[in-house]
Scaffold this active site. Structure first.
Site, PDB file in Angstrom:
ATOM      1  N   ASP B 115       0.862  -1.174   0.000  1.00 25.95           N
ATOM      2  CA  ASP B 115       0.000   0.000   0.000  1.00 25.95           C
ATOM      3  C   ASP B 115       0.901   1.227   0.000  1.00 25.95           C
ATOM      4  O   ASP B 115       1.674   1.440   0.939  1.00 25.95           O
ATOM      5  CB  ASP B 115      -0.921  -0.016   1.227  1.00 25.95           C
ATOM      6  CG  ASP B 115      -2.168   0.810   0.970  1.00 25.95           C
ATOM      7  OD1 ASP B 115      -2.363   1.264  -0.179  1.00 25.95           O
ATOM      8  OD2 ASP B 115      -2.953   1.008   1.908  1.00 25.95           O
ATOM      9  N   HIS B 122      -3.675  13.793   1.154  1.00 31.36           N
ATOM     10  CA  HIS B 122      -3.865  12.874   2.287  1.00 31.36           C
ATOM     11  C   HIS B 122      -2.711  12.989   3.276  1.00 31.36           C
ATOM     12  O   HIS B 122      -2.921  13.050   4.491  1.00 31.36           O
ATOM     13  CB  HIS B 122      -3.986  11.430   1.799  1.00 31.36           C
ATOM     14  CG  HIS B 122      -3.922  10.421   2.915  1.00 31.36           C
ATOM     15  ND1 HIS B 122      -4.896  10.327   3.886  1.00 31.36           N
ATOM     16  CD2 HIS B 122      -2.983   9.490   3.242  1.00 31.36           C
ATOM     17  CE1 HIS B 122      -4.573   9.369   4.749  1.00 31.36           C
ATOM     18  NE2 HIS B 122      -3.413   8.850   4.384  1.00 31.36           N
ATOM     19  N   GLU B 186     -10.308   3.658   4.327  1.00 36.23           N
ATOM     20  CA  GLU B 186      -9.470   4.421   3.398  1.00 36.23           C
ATOM     21  C   GLU B 186      -9.923   4.104   1.983  1.00 36.23           C
ATOM     22  O   GLU B 186      -9.936   2.946   1.566  1.00 36.23           O
ATOM     23  CB  GLU B 186      -7.979   4.091   3.573  1.00 36.23           C
ATOM     24  CG  GLU B 186      -7.389   4.644   4.865  1.00 36.23           C
ATOM     25  CD  GLU B 186      -5.856   4.562   4.935  1.00 36.23           C
ATOM     26  OE1 GLU B 186      -5.259   3.823   4.124  1.00 36.23           O
ATOM     27  OE2 GLU B 186      -5.273   5.240   5.803  1.00 36.23           O
ATOM     28  N   GLU B 188      -9.430   3.744  -1.720  1.00 37.82           N
ATOM     29  CA  GLU B 188      -8.237   3.499  -2.531  1.00 37.82           C
ATOM     30  C   GLU B 188      -8.582   2.777  -3.833  1.00 37.82           C
ATOM     31  O   GLU B 188      -9.636   2.155  -3.960  1.00 37.82           O
ATOM     32  CB  GLU B 188      -7.235   2.612  -1.757  1.00 37.82           C
ATOM     33  CG  GLU B 188      -6.899   3.129  -0.372  1.00 37.82           C
ATOM     34  CD  GLU B 188      -5.652   2.510   0.240  1.00 37.82           C
ATOM     35  OE1 GLU B 188      -4.938   1.777  -0.472  1.00 37.82           O
ATOM     36  OE2 GLU B 188      -5.403   2.762   1.429  1.00 37.82           O
ATOM     37  N   ASP B 220      -8.926   0.097   2.698  1.00 37.13           N
ATOM     38  CA  ASP B 220      -7.866  -0.308   3.632  1.00 37.13           C
ATOM     39  C   ASP B 220      -8.294   0.097   5.045  1.00 37.13           C
ATOM     40  O   ASP B 220      -7.828   1.091   5.596  1.00 37.13           O
ATOM     41  CB  ASP B 220      -6.565   0.396   3.227  1.00 37.13           C
ATOM     42  CG  ASP B 220      -5.404   0.028   4.138  1.00 37.13           C
ATOM     43  OD1 ASP B 220      -5.366  -1.120   4.604  1.00 37.13           O
ATOM     44  OD2 ASP B 220      -4.548   0.893   4.384  1.00 37.13           O
ATOM     45  N   ARG B 224      -7.061   3.536  13.855  1.00 39.13           N
ATOM     46  CA  ARG B 224      -6.104   4.647  13.985  1.00 39.13           C
ATOM     47  C   ARG B 224      -5.372   4.658  15.312  1.00 39.13           C
ATOM     48  O   ARG B 224      -4.205   5.063  15.379  1.00 39.13           O
ATOM     49  CB  ARG B 224      -6.832   5.986  13.806  1.00 39.13           C
ATOM     50  CG  ARG B 224      -7.465   6.179  12.454  1.00 39.13           C
ATOM     51  CD  ARG B 224      -6.437   6.143  11.342  1.00 39.13           C
ATOM     52  NE  ARG B 224      -7.070   6.371  10.038  1.00 39.13           N
ATOM     53  CZ  ARG B 224      -6.467   6.112   8.883  1.00 39.13           C
ATOM     54  NH1 ARG B 224      -5.242   5.605   8.858  1.00 39.13           N
ATOM     55  NH2 ARG B 224      -7.089   6.343   7.746  1.00 39.13           N
ATOM     56  N   GLN B 227      -2.839   1.732  15.242  1.00 39.47           N
ATOM     57  CA  GLN B 227      -1.824   2.121  14.259  1.00 39.47           C
ATOM     58  C   GLN B 227      -0.898   3.205  14.808  1.00 39.47           C
ATOM     59  O   GLN B 227       0.327   3.150  14.630  1.00 39.47           O
ATOM     60  CB  GLN B 227      -2.560   2.617  13.005  1.00 39.47           C
ATOM     61  CG  GLN B 227      -1.677   2.929  11.829  1.00 39.47           C
ATOM     62  CD  GLN B 227      -2.437   3.650  10.708  1.00 39.47           C
ATOM     63  OE1 GLN B 227      -3.671   3.693  10.691  1.00 39.47           O
ATOM     64  NE2 GLN B 227      -1.701   4.221   9.779  1.00 39.47           N
ATOM     65  N   LYS B 240      -3.834  -2.397  10.665  1.00 39.69           N
ATOM     66  CA  LYS B 240      -4.300  -2.565   9.282  1.00 39.69           C
ATOM     67  C   LYS B 240      -4.644  -4.017   8.944  1.00 39.69           C
ATOM     68  O   LYS B 240      -5.459  -4.255   8.052  1.00 39.69           O
ATOM     69  CB  LYS B 240      -3.187  -2.139   8.310  1.00 39.69           C
ATOM     70  CG  LYS B 240      -2.728  -0.698   8.437  1.00 39.69           C
ATOM     71  CD  LYS B 240      -3.615   0.245   7.654  1.00 39.69           C
ATOM     72  CE  LYS B 240      -2.979   1.620   7.489  1.00 39.69           C
ATOM     73  NZ  LYS B 240      -3.835   2.497   6.667  1.00 39.69           N
ATOM     74  N   THR B 244      -9.001  -5.923   4.761  1.00 39.40           N
ATOM     75  CA  THR B 244      -8.760  -5.024   3.630  1.00 39.40           C
ATOM     76  C   THR B 244      -9.701  -5.485   2.524  1.00 39.40           C
ATOM     77  O   THR B 244      -9.555  -6.598   2.016  1.00 39.40           O
ATOM     78  CB  THR B 244      -7.294  -5.121   3.151  1.00 39.40           C
ATOM     79  OG1 THR B 244      -6.417  -4.999   4.279  1.00 39.40           O
ATOM     80  CG2 THR B 244      -6.972  -4.043   2.132  1.00 39.40           C
ATOM     81  N   THR B 336      -4.819   6.249   0.552  1.00 40.24           N
ATOM     82  CA  THR B 336      -6.039   7.056   0.561  1.00 40.24           C
ATOM     83  C   THR B 336      -6.042   8.086  -0.568  1.00 40.24           C
ATOM     84  O   THR B 336      -5.087   8.845  -0.722  1.00 40.24           O
ATOM     85  CB  THR B 336      -6.161   7.799   1.902  1.00 40.24           C
ATOM     86  OG1 THR B 336      -6.070   6.837   2.944  1.00 40.24           O
ATOM     87  CG2 THR B 336      -7.483   8.536   2.005  1.00 40.24           C
ATOM     88  N   GLU B 350      -8.937  12.323   8.278  1.00 35.89           N
ATOM     89  CA  GLU B 350      -8.876  13.652   7.669  1.00 35.89           C
ATOM     90  C   GLU B 350     -10.179  14.421   7.890  1.00 35.89           C
ATOM     91  O   GLU B 350     -10.158  15.596   8.253  1.00 35.89           O
ATOM     92  CB  GLU B 350      -8.636  13.535   6.162  1.00 35.89           C
ATOM     93  CG  GLU B 350      -7.270  13.025   5.781  1.00 35.89           C
ATOM     94  CD  GLU B 350      -7.167  12.876   4.271  1.00 35.89           C
ATOM     95  OE1 GLU B 350      -7.245  13.891   3.565  1.00 35.89           O
ATOM     96  OE2 GLU B 350      -7.030  11.735   3.799  1.00 35.89           O
TER      97      GLU B 350
END
Lengths: 400, 400
Positions: B115, B122, B186, B188, B220, B224, B227, B240, B244, B336, B350
């Site tokens: 990824d 982003h 996310e 993607e 994805d 947070r 992570q 993560k 996915t 992202t 975000e």
């Protein structure tokens, strides 16, 4: 080489082929003789084993065998030890080969590979080398930190590879593109997953060993300059994904049982899922790295698995703690195995303190990082005499 | 749903099964009808295609077909478009199924998954959300930075997953263990590798498209808080690797050709290996994310692939620049996909500026991060009318 590592107490598993046995199949090793398990099965010499084990011996990887219940691995070990009470010469023709005549292959097909960072000494030394400060990342004492590696970079011991190219800062701090100038090795051990788990499933510490088929040596070759520029904030990628060497023989937990010891004490209380009620959670395994060039060998590291802060059981438990699945053949590695002394730095980043100092080779040459034509050999021997043999790799000049 | 995305200009490839077609096989889609390619082959309706393509249609993944030369993919596309000039009802029984009756599976078997982080917006927004400063990592303008993901976490659109547990800092800053409180998505896109490369081989920019079989949507999912604690310095792992999501239909480069556009200009001169002499290196693909809860949908992001700083060709070239190999079925994702406006944030980190602000749903509820029972749907439509359909996933409560 390393014949004494492979007595009848070991009984490792690997994938071998030769001119006389051209199709890859499961094999074991006794001193310097390779014994093909599919041939033993064909000659009804393993008739005590269930059919699924016998069938798996003719696969081109050990995944089928590794996924079987641990009791079948133990039965196989016992059956082979019993067979090896007689001289190998009494086995039918085609069942054995001299090691020198054999090509060893990657023992398993791996879908996922995580390299953890289990050594406190390595992390502190690497911090000093790169950032001039000894510190632990915020998570380090709470759980094993790690990154996903790329399985396509896995190569079997003895495979040479080309010096990788990439972008990095030169001595003036400009970002340039070219062959790495800071090629390093990392002395590691890795466990190979046998029994798989499903997505969403977690593994309790007391069951973690059930998922480990065995252990291999790993050399996580690293281009420190490429890695240094790319790491913030997503971690290593191209600085690692060009080559990762594995030793061909998987050493089982049963073979290492007599070398099991208490691991390092916890400095902080860990979360409930990481509490391991069995204090015998590590192994007394001495590791060594040699740099070989022009036919001459220099010992560059001597360390021990038991210096690791996190154990293999911790790795299995933490990896699955978020519901991440484990597939048969997956690899969970220790990261660099360093000790606390000057002769136990498991990579050159530490040994040269980030390239500040050179070290002498036995032939009078000196090195800071690895040069073209250099070969790194890592090896490991458990206290009870069971060994891993060697994991070697040689660096070829970059394609220009 | 999204029938208009799948006109005869699209001709996507996927793996489907149903009650009437219980064995998974290759399929394509025309509006809301799924057409089994193995059945078409059996009825000699694709007789212009070479045998290796016809054989590959009965595999349980698209890897065999994806690895064939691009000319065969193009022949297949042309043969299907020609066949679809007649009404589908004229095809023999068993060749088609209504979409609603079909189960879609992961389209390929993937060994490695990277990824990347292609969106400047982003990265700047995430920096502001987490560290209160807008900045680019040192490598960002020099090459696409990225991390290896775990392929075992890949799930096909429509698969629910359990809220993951892990260690993170609570509001007081203490490290605790429990179900994530900051579950995010996310938005993607990802390319799927067709033609493989060998370890040590690099790919020139002008040949990069030859290695891309096609594109899919990716979500994805990210925890947070987990992570954030684990990332320094090795990057994301357990934050993560729990899930996915991928969309089931692979959209080919040929289908998107009419939507190809010039990508973003370079702000710095890039290294020679990343120079792309073909300025038409991106696609005008509009993306959208919806949060669906209690049957009601709220648009939470609208962005466009063409806002990305790095292109898919750049990803293929950079990934292989150190000699890292690419295997058929490998996945290289954008990270992202955010734009520069307030309605184009491709993740909640975000949108809520790191959890500082909540946002309103169409039914009057509000959200900061994703709650149990919430479903995220992402979708994409290229300017020429070819679409990706949707990629959905629903979050189930954590196992306690």
């Amino acid at each position: 080489m390393f014949a004494s590592h492979f007595s009848a107490h070991n009984i490792p598993f690997g994938i071998a082929s030769s001119e006389g046995h051209p199709r890859r199949s499961a094999a074991t090793r006794l001193e310097n003789t390779v014994i093909y398990l599919d041939e033993l099965a064909k000659h009804d010499l393993l008739s005590s084993l269930p059919k699924e084990a016998l069938d798996a011996f003719s696969h081109v990887d050990l995944n089928g065998f590794a996924a079987l219940p641990k009791s079948i691995h133990q039965q196989t070990r016992a059956a082979l030890q019993s067979l090896f009470k007689e001289p190998l010469a009494s086995l039918p023709a085609g069942c054995t080969d001299k090691l020198n005549n054999v090509t060893m292959h990657l023992p398993v097909s791996s879908r996922d590979f995580t390299d953890f960072s289990c050594s406190k000494d390595h992390v502190l030394n690497a911090g000093e080398a790169i950032q001039k400060k000894r510190y632990l990342p915020p998570g380090f004492l709470h759980f094993p930190i790690g990154y996903s590696g790329r399985t396509c970079s896995l190569i079997v011991s003895g495979t040479s590879f080309v010096r990788p190219k990439g972008q990095f800062r030169d001595a003036q701090g400009s970002i340039v593109y070219g062959p790495t100038k800071q090629l390093d090795y990392e002395l590691e051990l890795a466990c190979i997953i046998g029994k798989p788990t499903k997505l969403g499933e977690t593994v309790a510490s007391k069951h973690a060993d059930d998922h480990i088929f065995g252990y291999v040596l790993m050399n996580d070759w690293s281009a420190r300059d490429i890695q240094g520029l790319e790491m913030p904030p997503l971690g290593p990628l191209n600085g690692k994904s060009f080559a990762t060497s594995l030793s061909p023989w998987i050493i089982t937990l049963d073979a290492l049982q007599a070398s099991a010891v208490e691991g390092q004490p916890r400095e902080l209380q860990v979360a409930s899922y990481l509490m391991d009620s069995n204090p015998i959670n590590s192994y007394d395994i001495a590791l060594q790295a040699d740099l070989i060039t022009g036919g001459k060998s220099t010992i560059i590291c001597k360390s021990n698995l038991n210096a690791m802060y996190w154990t293999f059981r911790d790795l299995v438990v933490h990896q699955s703690s978020n519901g991440c699945c484990l597939n048969t053949g997956d690899i969970l590695a220790t990261g660099t195995i360093s000790g606390s002394t000057d002769d136990s730095h498991g990579c050159l980043l530490e040994l040269t303190n980030g390239g500040q100092y050179s070290f002498e080779l036995s032939d009078g040459q000196s090195r800071i990082y690895i040069e073209d034509g250099d070969e790194i050999q890592i090896s490991a021997l458990a206290s009870d005499g069971v060994g891993f043999g060697e994991c070697t790799g040689k660096v070829l000049p970059a394609d220009l």
